[in-house]
Write a protein that holds these residues in place. Structure first.
Motif, short mmCIF file in Angstrom:
data_model
loop_
_atom_site.label_atom_id
_atom_site.label_comp_id
_atom_site.label_asym_id
_atom_site.label_seq_id
_atom_site.Cartn_x
_atom_site.Cartn_y
_atom_site.Cartn_z
N ALA A 46 -51.02 -9.22 -58.61
CA ALA A 46 -50.52 -9.56 -57.33
C ALA A 46 -50.96 -11.09 -57.23
O ALA A 46 -50.25 -11.68 -56.58
N ILE A 47 -51.93 -11.62 -57.80
CA ILE A 47 -52.53 -12.85 -57.68
C ILE A 47 -51.64 -13.85 -58.61
O ILE A 47 -51.30 -14.97 -58.37
N LEU A 48 -51.82 -13.20 -59.87
CA LEU A 48 -51.28 -14.36 -61.18
C LEU A 48 -49.81 -14.22 -61.17
O LEU A 48 -48.98 -15.14 -61.65
N GLY A 49 -49.09 -12.94 -60.75
CA GLY A 49 -47.56 -12.81 -60.79
C GLY A 49 -47.10 -14.01 -60.28
O GLY A 49 -46.08 -14.48 -60.96
N PRO A 50 -47.19 -14.14 -59.02
CA PRO A 50 -46.50 -15.44 -58.31
C PRO A 50 -46.57 -16.71 -59.07
O PRO A 50 -45.79 -17.56 -58.79
N LEU A 51 -47.68 -17.02 -59.58
CA LEU A 51 -48.14 -18.13 -60.01
C LEU A 51 -47.35 -18.41 -61.33
O LEU A 51 -47.12 -19.83 -61.53
N LEU A 53 -44.39 -16.51 -62.54
CA LEU A 53 -43.17 -15.91 -62.57
C LEU A 53 -42.26 -16.44 -61.23
O LEU A 53 -43.06 -16.66 -60.24
N THR A 54 -41.09 -16.39 -61.44
CA THR A 54 -40.29 -16.80 -60.60
C THR A 54 -39.20 -15.50 -60.24
O THR A 54 -39.00 -14.85 -61.31
N PRO A 55 -38.83 -15.46 -58.85
CA PRO A 55 -37.97 -14.30 -58.65
C PRO A 55 -36.76 -14.34 -59.59
O PRO A 55 -36.16 -15.56 -59.66
N PRO A 56 -36.15 -13.16 -60.16
CA PRO A 56 -35.19 -13.48 -61.18
C PRO A 56 -33.95 -13.39 -60.49
O PRO A 56 -33.68 -13.10 -59.29
N GLN A 57 -32.86 -14.12 -61.10
CA GLN A 57 -31.69 -14.35 -60.68
C GLN A 57 -30.65 -13.41 -60.99
O GLN A 57 -30.87 -12.70 -62.17
N ALA A 58 -29.82 -13.01 -60.22
CA ALA A 58 -28.58 -12.10 -60.42
C ALA A 58 -27.85 -12.50 -61.72
O ALA A 58 -27.54 -13.55 -61.90
N ASP A 59 -27.56 -11.48 -62.45
CA ASP A 59 -26.93 -11.44 -63.81
C ASP A 59 -26.03 -10.29 -64.07
O ASP A 59 -26.55 -9.50 -64.79
N TYR A 60 -24.93 -10.21 -63.31
CA TYR A 60 -24.08 -8.91 -63.24
C TYR A 60 -23.38 -8.61 -64.59
O TYR A 60 -22.93 -7.44 -64.85
N GLN A 85 -39.50 -7.94 -61.30
CA GLN A 85 -39.70 -7.51 -59.82
C GLN A 85 -40.67 -6.77 -59.72
O GLN A 85 -41.45 -6.81 -58.49
N LEU A 86 -41.15 -6.02 -60.48
CA LEU A 86 -42.19 -4.74 -60.48
C LEU A 86 -43.72 -5.70 -60.40
O LEU A 86 -44.41 -5.48 -59.38
N ILE A 87 -43.82 -6.97 -61.20
CA ILE A 87 -45.18 -7.70 -61.07
C ILE A 87 -45.03 -8.54 -59.80
O ILE A 87 -45.96 -8.53 -59.12
N LEU A 88 -44.03 -8.94 -59.48
CA LEU A 88 -43.81 -9.75 -58.05
C LEU A 88 -44.03 -8.85 -56.89
O LEU A 88 -44.68 -9.31 -55.85
#
Length: 297
Positions: A46-51, A53-60, A85-88
């Protein structure tokens, strides 16, 4: 002078020894030690993830893929990495559960301690309110509140989940206070003219802190399950990567239970929820011994 110096050091030493005893007691209990390690791992996510990682972009072009070297847990319906997504999402999950637990325990402590310690008309009024809240079905009311209150952040989500969950704990705390209110140390504090607030803080709370802590852990577990239920029903338009949203999207959008490639997108948050609740249960097994002064040797 030497005597005075020793006296000024005593409170700090007692506080240090208390913290040291707490962690020593938790660590020597194998079950609570395992639970502590699990909870630390989730807290680190919860603490290190947002530091990092960035939210993943869609890739259809790479949607609903299985685990691979590039995507260890596969991708979702939009081609977003499931592991990221799980980590964030751990931050949203823990914040919602934490706020729900803190608000519920705070209300329960205020109502339960004041009701049990003061008695009389105050006890009658607070007990009546508590009994009314207890008799109201929990989840249906939470569903209605989630539609009335705009849930836009973890704090508001935690508030919705805690509005009714405090009542049962308040009744239990009141019972605990009724047991200890006639003890000698409480009577001595009253004879010395110590204020009711100081009696609550210095005499009552320390004797029920272990009970409160165990119930706080339990309320966090219940808040996670309630949050997942509300999200699955689509009653909470909560933004973020909350594991409840992942489960809801995997079932309603990706068809995870129909044999699609989104099965890992569904199983990953389910496994994390189970593991987190297991960690809470294991950690709580050693809390009573670590916090209850009557069990210390």
């Amino acid at each position: 002078m030497m005597k005075h110096a020793q006296q000024t050091k005593t409170p700090g030493l007692q506080k240090t020894n208390g913290v040291k005893y707490f962690f020593h007691s938790i660590w020597k209990n194998k079950m609570s030690r395992s639970g502590l390690i699990i909870l630390i791992l989730f807290l680190a996510m919860a603490i290190l993830g947002p530091l990092f990682l960035t939210p993943p972009q869609a890739d259809y072009l790479h949607r609903l893929q299985g685990p691979s070297a590039q995507h260890l847990l596969g991708t979702d319906y939009a081609g977003k990495d499931t592991l990221v997504q799980l980590i964030l999402g751990a931050k949203d999950v823990l914040l919602v559960a934490f706020f729900a637990g803190v608000i519920s325990v705070t209300i329960a402590c205020i109502v339960g301690v004041v009701s049990g310690l003061l008695g009389g008309k105050v006890d009658a009024v607070l007990s009546l309110i508590t009994n009314v809240v207890v008799t109201i079905p929990s989840f249906p009311i939470t569903m209605v509140l989630s539609m009335i209150i705009s849930v836009s952040n973890p704090l508001m989500f935690g508030l919705v989940l805690s509005i009714q969950s405090w009542a049962g704990l308040a009744k239990a705390i009141r019972s605990q206070v009724l047991i200890i209110k006639n003890k000698e140390f409480i009577e001595a504090s009253r004879i010395l003219g110590i204020s009711t607030f100081n009696i609550i803080v210095n005499d009552v709370i320390p004797n029920i802190i272990s009970y409160i802590a165990v119930n706080f852990i339990s309320m966090m577990k219940e808040a996670i399950m309630a949050a997942v239920g509300l999200m699955y029903l689509g009653l909470v338009p909560f933004q973020g990567n909350h594991w409840g949203m992942m489960i809801q999207l995997s079932l309603t959008v990706s068809g995870a239970m129909m044999g699609s490639g989104a099965i890992f997108y569904f199983l990953a948050p389910v496994f994390c929820i189970i593991l987190f609740q297991l960690g809470c249960y294991l950690f709580a097994t050693g809390l009573d011994e670590a916090l209850n002064p009557r069990l210390r040797t």
